[in-house]
Design a protein around this motif. Structure first.
Motif, PDB file in Angstrom:
ATOM      1  N   TYR A 116       8.436   8.562  14.190  1.00 32.81           N
ATOM      2  CA  TYR A 116       9.630   8.039  14.865  1.00 32.81           C
ATOM      3  C   TYR A 116      10.649   9.145  15.057  1.00 32.81           C
ATOM      4  CZ  TYR A 116       7.843   3.401  13.574  1.00 32.81           C
ATOM      5  OH  TYR A 116       7.060   2.277  13.417  1.00 32.81           O
ATOM      6  N   ASN A 117      11.409   9.057  16.157  1.00 29.83           N
ATOM      7  CA  ASN A 117      12.548   9.944  16.358  1.00 29.83           C
ATOM      8  C   ASN A 117      13.623   9.591  15.344  1.00 29.83           C
ATOM      9  OD1 ASN A 117      11.515  11.365  18.637  1.00 29.83           O
ATOM     10  ND2 ASN A 117      12.037   9.619  19.941  1.00 29.83           N
ATOM     11  N   LEU A 118      14.115  10.572  14.619  1.00 27.59           N
ATOM     12  CA  LEU A 118      15.061  10.308  13.548  1.00 27.59           C
ATOM     13  C   LEU A 118      16.344   9.660  14.037  1.00 27.59           C
ATOM     14  CD1 LEU A 118      14.935  13.295  11.035  1.00 27.59           C
ATOM     15  CD2 LEU A 118      14.798  10.873  10.508  1.00 27.59           C
ATOM     16  N   TYR A 119      16.831  10.077  15.180  1.00 26.02           N
ATOM     17  CA  TYR A 119      18.107   9.542  15.653  1.00 26.02           C
ATOM     18  C   TYR A 119      17.976   8.108  16.172  1.00 26.02           C
ATOM     19  CZ  TYR A 119      16.082  11.213  20.061  1.00 26.02           C
ATOM     20  OH  TYR A 119      15.231  11.448  21.126  1.00 26.02           O
ATOM     21  N   GLU A 120      16.736   7.586  16.245  1.00 24.79           N
ATOM     22  CA  GLU A 120      16.545   6.219  16.713  1.00 24.79           C
ATOM     23  C   GLU A 120      16.087   5.275  15.607  1.00 24.79           C
ATOM     24  OE1 GLU A 120      15.487   6.983  21.430  1.00 24.79           O
ATOM     25  OE2 GLU A 120      13.857   6.544  20.025  1.00 24.79           O
ATOM     26  N   THR A 136       0.850  -1.183   0.000  1.00 30.04           N
ATOM     27  CA  THR A 136       0.000   0.000   0.000  1.00 30.04           C
ATOM     28  C   THR A 136       0.888   1.237   0.000  1.00 30.04           C
ATOM     29  OG1 THR A 136      -1.748   1.175   1.185  1.00 30.04           O
ATOM     30  CG2 THR A 136      -0.135   0.038   2.519  1.00 30.04           C
ATOM     31  N   PHE A 137       0.427   2.294  -0.677  1.00 27.80           N
ATOM     32  CA  PHE A 137       1.230   3.508  -0.785  1.00 27.80           C
ATOM     33  C   PHE A 137       1.097   4.357   0.479  1.00 27.80           C
ATOM     34  CE2 PHE A 137       1.477   2.379  -5.183  1.00 27.80           C
ATOM     35  CZ  PHE A 137       2.688   2.914  -5.598  1.00 27.80           C
ATOM     36  N   LYS A 138       2.237   4.877   0.922  1.00 27.13           N
ATOM     37  CA  LYS A 138       2.293   5.770   2.072  1.00 27.13           C
ATOM     38  C   LYS A 138       3.080   7.019   1.696  1.00 27.13           C
ATOM     39  CE  LYS A 138       0.136   2.883   4.745  1.00 27.13           C
ATOM     40  NZ  LYS A 138       0.762   2.205   5.878  1.00 27.13           N
ATOM     41  N   PHE A 139       2.732   8.118   2.354  1.00 23.81           N
ATOM     42  CA  PHE A 139       3.445   9.374   2.128  1.00 23.81           C
ATOM     43  C   PHE A 139       4.420   9.560   3.286  1.00 23.81           C
ATOM     44  CE2 PHE A 139       4.163  13.939   1.924  1.00 23.81           C
ATOM     45  CZ  PHE A 139       4.270  14.144   0.550  1.00 23.81           C
ATOM     46  N   LEU A 140       5.703   9.676   2.966  1.00 26.08           N
ATOM     47  CA  LEU A 140       6.758   9.756   3.971  1.00 26.08           C
ATOM     48  C   LEU A 140       7.318  11.168   4.028  1.00 26.08           C
ATOM     49  CD1 LEU A 140       8.714   6.507   2.957  1.00 26.08           C
ATOM     50  CD2 LEU A 140       6.630   6.704   4.338  1.00 26.08           C
ATOM     51  N   ALA A 141       7.765  11.559   5.205  1.00 26.74           N
ATOM     52  CA  ALA A 141       8.327  12.903   5.365  1.00 26.74           C
ATOM     53  C   ALA A 141       9.432  12.884   6.411  1.00 26.74           C
ATOM     54  CB  ALA A 141       7.237  13.900   5.768  1.00 26.74           C
ATOM     55  N   LEU A 142      10.512  13.604   6.096  1.00 26.75           N
ATOM     56  CA  LEU A 142      11.606  13.848   7.033  1.00 26.75           C
ATOM     57  C   LEU A 142      11.506  15.302   7.456  1.00 26.75           C
ATOM     58  CD1 LEU A 142      14.407  12.033   5.010  1.00 26.75           C
ATOM     59  CD2 LEU A 142      13.374  11.218   7.130  1.00 26.75           C
ATOM     60  N   ARG A 143      10.970  15.513   8.639  1.00 27.29           N
ATOM     61  CA  ARG A 143      10.685  16.876   9.095  1.00 27.29           C
ATOM     62  C   ARG A 143      11.214  17.048  10.515  1.00 27.29           C
ATOM     63  NH1 ARG A 143       6.186  18.574  12.227  1.00 27.29           N
ATOM     64  NH2 ARG A 143       5.774  20.814  12.139  1.00 27.29           N
ATOM     65  N   GLY A 144      12.146  17.999  10.670  1.00 28.74           N
ATOM     66  CA  GLY A 144      12.675  18.277  11.996  1.00 28.74           C
ATOM     67  C   GLY A 144      13.224  17.032  12.661  1.00 28.74           C
ATOM     68  N   PRO A 145      12.786  16.735  13.884  1.00 28.60           N
ATOM     69  CA  PRO A 145      13.329  15.576  14.606  1.00 28.60           C
ATOM     70  C   PRO A 145      12.638  14.260  14.288  1.00 28.60           C
ATOM     71  CG  PRO A 145      11.866  16.824  16.046  1.00 28.60           C
ATOM     72  CD  PRO A 145      11.924  17.581  14.745  1.00 28.60           C
ATOM     73  N   PHE A 203      17.974  10.984   4.213  1.00 27.15           N
ATOM     74  CA  PHE A 203      18.061  10.437   5.570  1.00 27.15           C
ATOM     75  C   PHE A 203      19.385  10.807   6.227  1.00 27.15           C
ATOM     76  CE2 PHE A 203      14.251   7.869   5.391  1.00 27.15           C
ATOM     77  CZ  PHE A 203      13.951   7.682   6.741  1.00 27.15           C
ATOM     78  N   GLN A 204      20.479  10.728   5.478  1.00 24.41           N
ATOM     79  CA  GLN A 204      21.779  11.098   6.044  1.00 24.41           C
ATOM     80  C   GLN A 204      21.752  12.535   6.547  1.00 24.41           C
ATOM     81  OE1 GLN A 204      24.417  10.381   2.796  1.00 24.41           O
ATOM     82  NE2 GLN A 204      23.995   8.185   2.733  1.00 24.41           N
ATOM     83  N   ARG A 205      21.202  13.419   5.732  1.00 27.57           N
ATOM     84  CA  ARG A 205      21.182  14.829   6.111  1.00 27.57           C
ATOM     85  C   ARG A 205      20.221  15.095   7.272  1.00 27.57           C
ATOM     86  NH1 ARG A 205      24.067  17.913   3.160  1.00 27.57           N
ATOM     87  NH2 ARG A 205      24.801  17.302   1.094  1.00 27.57           N
ATOM     88  N   ALA A 206      19.047  14.471   7.208  1.00 26.23           N
ATOM     89  CA  ALA A 206      18.065  14.710   8.260  1.00 26.23           C
ATOM     90  C   ALA A 206      18.589  14.249   9.618  1.00 26.23           C
ATOM     91  CB  ALA A 206      16.758  13.987   7.920  1.00 26.23           C
ATOM     92  N   VAL A 207      19.235  13.078   9.644  1.00 26.26           N
ATOM     93  CA  VAL A 207      19.800  12.574  10.898  1.00 26.26           C
ATOM     94  C   VAL A 207      20.929  13.487  11.368  1.00 26.26           C
ATOM     95  CG1 VAL A 207      21.097  10.671  11.936  1.00 26.26           C
ATOM     96  CG2 VAL A 207      19.112  10.186  10.496  1.00 26.26           C
TER      97      VAL A 207
END
Length: 543
Positions: free
Chosen positions: A352-356, A321-330, A421-425
Motif C-alpha cells: 500500500y502507498n503509505l500516504y493513503e 495468522t502471522f504476517k511480517f510487516l515493513a515500512l519501507r520508503g513509500p 507509522f507517524q515517521r514513515a508517513v
C-alpha cells in the motif's frame, strides 16, 4: 460522516501529546540472561525442566544429561551399575513411573547410606533392560513393567546388575530433583507410583561424601547440554495458541524466521514470563533493526517486524495468522515470510502507498497516562499486563473501506508501530510534496491537488486552470456520504465566510487518508523536537 483531520488520537500528531516529544526512539539494549523454565511437549503431553540461555543473537535451550568425563568408556550415556544390597538399607533406591502411567520407570531417589552409588547412579536414570540380572519369572509377564521391576529388585540376590541411562525429559513430570546429582528432597512426592525400594533405608543418616572412582573407572557428571539453538534474527514470539486469539497463561513460544519453533516455554509467575518475553523481544527487535540497514537500496526502512493478523472467515469463524510487516520508503508491505534479500521486496502479499493508509490503535491502552506511554517509547518502562485477556491491536485502514487488523505481544511493540507509522508517513509526504486525484463536480472533470507547501487546490482537468485554492489552516470541517462524495468546508480569508466545495472521487477513502497524512505531516513539521531529533535527522539522511 464527519471528518476530523490532524488530531492526536487519530493522526498521532507530535506537539499535542507529551509522549510525542520523546525522541531517540531506539530499541532497548539487547540483553543476555539465563534461568530455569519448563518446556511443554504437546506430542507427549509432558513438561520437563530446561535451562534457557539468552544471548544477543540466539536463545539456547539446554537439557540435563549425564556424561562421562573421564575413564576408559566413550562419551555415552549408558552405564552398567552393580547394586549391592545392604544389611539395613536394602538396595538404597526408590523408583517411580511405569507403563500404567505411560512414563518410563526411573530412579527417583538414592538414599544416604548408599554412598558407593553416588558416582554412578543419578535421580532420573532409567533401566534399559526389562530383565534384571537375567531373571524373569513367567508368572510376572502380565504384570506392568514397574511392578515387575519392583518384584525383581526385591527378590534378587545381594548383587543386582542394571544398565541405566539418564532420561532428559524425566525430572519435571516425575518431580525428581533438579540440578546436581545425589541428595535433594526439596520437591514433593510424585502422584505417580513410588515403589519404596529403599526397604530399610535410613534417610536420617548423615550424608557421606561420595567415594572417588579409581583411576580406571569412568567418571560421570550431570550437566546442562545444548539441545536447541534458536537464531533470533527476524524471529517472533507468541503467547497465543496457534491460529486463535486464546492467550496462554505464563507461556510463550519462540519461532525462528525459517518456521522452526520451540515447544511451549512455561514459567512459574507472570512476572517471570513477562521478563523473559520482553528480553527476547528486545533482542529480536535489535537484530531486525540492524537488518534494516543491510538492504542497500534507495528506500529507507523505518521499521519492520512480525504481527498477527486477525481474519474473519464465515466458515470457521475468527482465526489469525502471522504476517511480517515493513515500512519501507513509500510503501507499507505485508509478507508471509521476512524479506532476506533485496529481490524479496517484490514478493510481498500486498503493498500500500503509505500516504493513503491510516494507522489506528484499537484501544487507547494508555490514554490516561501519556507519560507512562512516553517511557514505553523509550524502553524505560515494562509493558503493562493485559487486562481481561484483551489483545493489543492496531488496524491499517486502506482504500475502498478495507482494513487489516493486527495483534502484537507487548504494549511497547504497539507503541513502536504507532511511532514508526507517524515517521514513515512524514518522510513520504516530505518526499512527494504533492499528490493529485481526478474528481468531478457537477459533471465537470477536475483535478484535486494536496500540496505540502500551499495546501489544497482544484483545477480543470482539460486546461489546468486553477479554480480555487486554500491553505491547510482554512479547512474547518468535512463530511462524506460513505461512498464517493465529500464536502470540504473552507473559511474564506477575506470574507471570513465558510465556503463548501463538493467533490466526487472514485476512491474516496484513499483521498481522505491522503488529506489526513498531509495535515499530520504539516503539523509535525512545526514541532522542533520532532524535526530536529537525532532519529529524524538520521532517517532523512538515509532517505
Amino acid at each position: 460522516m464527519k471528518h476530523v483531520f490532524g488530531r492526536c488520537k487519530e493522526a498521532g500528531v507530535p506537539g499535542e501529546n507529551p509522549c510525542m516529544h520523546v525522541e531517540n526512539m531506539q530499541t532497548p539494549h539487547r540483553k543476555t540472561k539465563s534461568g530455569i523454565a519448563l518446556l511443554y511437549n504437546e506430542d507427549t503431553n509432558n513438561t520437563y525442566d530446561v535451562c534457557l540461555k539468552l544471548t544477543k543473537d540466539a536463545l539456547t535451550i539446554q537439557k540435563l544429561d549425564v556424561i562421562c568425563t573421564s575413564g576408559t568408556e566413550s562419551q555415552v550415556n549408558h552405564r552398567t551399575v552393580v547394586l549391592r544390597r545392604q544389611a539395613t538399607g536394602g538396595l538404597g533406591l526408590s523408583i517411580k513411573g511405569g507403563a500404567e502411567h505411560n512414563v518410563p520407570v526411573v530412579i527417583s531417589k538414592i538414599f544416604k547410606d548408599q554412598a558407593h552409588l553416588l558416582c554412578f547412579v543419578y535421580s532420573g536414570d532409567a533401566s534399559l533392560t526389562e530383565v534384571l540380572s537375567g531373571y524373569m519369572a513367567p508368572d510376572l509377564l502380565p504384570i506392568t513393567l514397574c511392578f515387575c521391576q519392583v518384584h525383581l529388585l526385591r527378590t534378587a540376590g545381594d548383587e543386582v546388575t542394571i544398565t541405566v541411562r539418564y532420561l532428559r525429559e524425566v525430572p519435571s513430570f516425575l518431580k525428581l530433583p533438579l540440578g546436581s546429582p545425589g541428595l535433594d528432597h526439596s520437591r514433593g512426592s510424585s502422584p505417580l507410583f513410588d515403589s519404596g525400594l529403599h526397604l530399610n533405608g535410613n534417610e536420617n543418616n548423615a550424608a557421606p561424601s561420595p567415594p572417588s572412582p579409581s583411576a580406571n573407572e569412568p567418571k560421570y557428571e550431570k550437566r546442562w547440554l545444548d539441545d536447541v539453538c534458536m537464531p533470533l534474527l527476524m524471529a517472533r514470539v507468541s503467547r497465543y495458541k496457534a491460529g486463535t486469539d486464546k492467550l496462554r497463561s505464563n507461556c510463550f513460544q519462540v519461532f525462528a524466521s525459517g518456521g522452526t519453533c520451540t515447544n511451549i516455554l512455561q514459567f512459574f509467575t507472570a512476572a517471570e514470563s513477562t521478563d523473559w518475553l520482553q528480553a527476547i523481544s528486545a533482542n529480536i527487535n535489535g537484530l531486525t533493526n540492524n537488518k534494516c540497514f543491510s538492504f542497500l537500496d534507495k528506500f529507507h526502512i523505518v521499521h519492520m517486524g512480525w504481527a498477527c493478523e486477525s481474519l474473519e472467515d464465515s466458515t470457521v469463524g475468527r482465526s489469525s495468522t502471522f504476517k511480517f510487516l515493513a515500512l519501507r520508503g513509500p510503501y507499507f508491505y505485508i509478507f508471509k515470510r521476512p524479506p532476506i534479500s533485496s529481490a524479496d521486496w517484490g514478493k510481498s502479499e500486498i503493498t500500500y502507498n503509505l500516504y493513503e493508509v491510516l494507522f489506528k490503535v484499537h484501544k487507547l491502552w494508555m490514554a490516561e497516562d501519556c507519560w507512562l506511554q512516553a517511557r514505553l517509547y523509550l524502553g524505560l518502562e515494562h509493558s503493562p499486563e493485559q487486562q481481561d485477556n484483551e489483545p493489543l491491536c492496531f488496524s491499517i485502514l486502506v482504500g475502498h473501506g478495507q482494513s487489516h487488523t493486527f495483534r502484537v505481544e507487548l504494549a511497547s511493540d504497539l507503541a513502536i508501530w504507532e511511532k514508526s507509522f507517524q515517521r514513515a508517513v512524514f518522510f513520504e509526504v516530505q518526499r512527494i510534496q504533492s499528490k493529485s486525484y481526478m474528481c468531478s463536480s457537477h459533471g465537470t472533470v477536475l483535478c484535486f491537488t494536496i500540496d505540502f507547501g500551499s495546501g489544497f487546490s482544484c483545477s480543470e482537468a482539460s486546461s489546468s486552470t486553477i479554480l480555487w485554492r486554500y491553505k491547510f489552516s482554512q479547512l474547518k470541517g468535512s463530511s462524506d456520504d460513505g461512498k464517493t462524495r465529500v464536502k470540504l468546508l473552507f473559511k474564506n480569508a477575506e470574507s471570513k465566510q465558510i465556503e463548501m466545495k463538493e467533490l466526487e472521487f472514485a476512491n474516496l477513502t484513499a483521498v481522505l487518508h491522503c488529506i489526513h497524512s498531509f495535515i499530520a505531516a504539516k503539523v509535525a513539521s512545526m514541532d522542533p523536537l520532532f524535526v530536529c531529533s537525532p532519529s529524524f535527522s538520521g532517517n532523512c539522511m538515509n532517505s
